[in-house]
Design a protein around this motif. Structure first.
Motif, PDB file in Angstrom:
ATOM      1  N   GLU A 188       0.767  -1.274  -0.066  1.00 55.82           N
ATOM      2  CA  GLU A 188       0.019  -0.146  -0.111  1.00 55.82           C
ATOM      3  C   GLU A 188       0.902   1.253   0.095  1.00 55.82           C
ATOM      4  OE1 GLU A 188      -4.017  -0.436   2.429  1.00 55.82           O
ATOM      5  OE2 GLU A 188      -2.538  -0.907   3.394  1.00 55.82           O
ATOM      6  N   LYS A 213      -8.265  -2.171  -3.421  1.00 55.93           N
ATOM      7  CA  LYS A 213      -7.739  -1.122  -2.554  1.00 55.93           C
ATOM      8  C   LYS A 213      -6.968  -0.207  -3.447  1.00 55.93           C
ATOM      9  CE  LYS A 213      -7.623  -1.124   2.264  1.00 55.93           C
ATOM     10  NZ  LYS A 213      -6.713  -1.115   3.309  1.00 55.93           N
ATOM     11  N   ALA A 214      -6.248  -0.590  -4.364  1.00 57.28           N
ATOM     12  CA  ALA A 214      -5.336   0.365  -5.054  1.00 57.28           C
ATOM     13  C   ALA A 214      -5.882   0.888  -6.495  1.00 57.28           C
ATOM     14  CB  ALA A 214      -4.299  -0.815  -5.803  1.00 57.28           C
TER      15      ALA A 214
END
Ligand code: NAD
Length: 368
Positions: A188, A213-214
């Motif tokens: 992350e 998430k990315a």
């Protein structure tokens, strides 16, 4: 082999036997020149007492180096409980273990390791104050993977500085093996910096979660098959899963310029430090890079403070640059340079401890 020959190099080894609870444990204190010994408690159904002793002696010596590198004012120790973590645990067993720890009167601090959990030590802490890493609601400092991941980021910055001349994380590509508690956070932070990642994990859900998430982040992600992670055309290999991943077959495949990750015992054998050096790959020694978690639990002794943990974790960057310079000037691999770096710190403290006794009465003399 004679027992005293086996434990040569260690200050103290304690065999703990409590028939009432079934506790059979060994505590090994390797070196307390820098402070009381600190090291986790591992629980395993060791096949023999010799196997347990060998493990605790090896691990406690490793802790002396790890504590010296992390500059945490602790020495090296470790403990093992001989038993099956799935069937042999009980609150009383951990209370008995706590009593043995307490009998050492502050010479040994311990907490969780393979096979034990922070909750186990809630029982042990009823008997002794020499426990670290309990759950936050009992005064512990919380998830150690947060500072560990941060330490990996400082490790990557140090290898980037040494290899590419700038410690910037962006503009480079990384091969991350393992997206668990540490690897996921490292991924992350690298994506946030705009890096390009190759990632792999035996648990595909971790890869999917990262992809989710990315979305919209500055960097890119390319998932690869488990064994393909070694040969990806990345700048830095970031092992965050298993030990022994730097061996004869994998080093041959590596295309990276450097290795910096959290996994423990990355070199399959000591000589693989030289193999990496000869191939022109800069290896950031694992126990220097992954010290963030240790720094956090050691800090509990002063009353946990996030800023202090952050400052000490940041120092991983400077320690690594010093180790790289030393490795170059002595023409030795970075793993050996790291050991020398730690031995120098221990020696310096040993000399400081005896400062007031030079030419005077020995410290241990009893006067009445
Ligand atoms: P974890 O168990 O949360 O994560 C490990 C990840 O690696 C998991 O997602 C697992 O599925 C994956 N994995 C296992 N085998 C794999 C393989 N062959 N290929 C690819 N992925 C694989 O553990 P963690 O806490 O993230 O720790 C990672 C490493 O860092 C371990 O070696 C650990 O000993 C070391 N370490 C962790 C800490 C810490 O604070 N958590 C501190 C020091 C060192």
């Amino acid at each position: 082999m004679d027992l005293f020959t086996k434990i040569q190099g260690h200050e103290q080894v304690v065999f703990c036997n409590d028939p009432n609870t079934g506790l059979k444990a060994i505590i090994a204190i390797h070196n307390t020149a820098l402070g009381p010994a600190l090291g986790g408690c591992r629980m395993r159904p060791y096949p023999t007492m010799d196997a347990a002793l060998e493990d605790v002696l090896r691990l406690s010596k490793g802790m002396t180096y790890k504590c010296a590198a992390a500059d945490v004012d602790f020495g090296g120790g470790k403990s093992v409980i001989i038993g099956d973590p799935l069937s042999d645990k009980s609150p009383d067993l951990f209370r008995a273990f706590g009593q043995f720890v307490d009998s050492l009167r502050g010479r040994f601090y311990t907490g969780t390791d393979m096979g034990t959990t922070p909750e186990d030590f809630v029982h042990a802490m009823k008997e002794t104050r020499c426990i670290v890493g309990v759950p936050e609601e009992y005064g512990g400092s919380g998830d150690s993977s947060v500072p560990t991941a941060l330490g990996v980021i400082y490790g990557i910055m140090a290898v980037n500085k040494a290899v590419f001349g700038s410690d910037s994380l962006s503009g480079h590509s990384y091969g991350i093996q393992g997206l668990g508690k540490v690897g996921f956070k490292v991924a992350e932070m690298l994506l946030e910096a705009g890096a390009d990642l190759f990632v792999t994990d035996i648990d595909e859900r971790a890869v999917f979660t990262l992809l989710e998430k990315a979305r919209g982040s500055k960097g890119s992600i390319k998932p690869v098959a488990l064994d393909d992670i070694y040969a990806v055309p990345a700048d830095v290999f970031v092992p965050c899963a298993l030990g022994g991943v730097l061996n004869d077959s994998t080093i041959d495949l590596l295309q990276v310029k450097a290795v910096a990750g959290s996994a423990n015992n990355q070199l399959f054998e000591e000589r693989h430090g030289d193999v990496l050096k000869n191939k022109g790959i800069l290896y950031a020694p694992d126990y220097i890079v992954n010290a963030g978690g240790l720094i956090q639990v050691a800090d509990e002794l002063y009353g946990h403070n996030k800023q202090r943990v952050l400052t000490k974790t940041k120092a991983i960057y400077a320690s690594l640059l010093e180790i790289f310079t030393q490795s170059e000037s002595l023409n030795i691999c970075t793993a050996k340079a790291a050991d020398l770096f730690c031995e120098k710190r221990i020696e310096a403290q040993r000399n400081r401890s005896s400062f007031f006794t030079h030419g005077k009465q020995p410290k241990w003399e009893v006067r009445v």
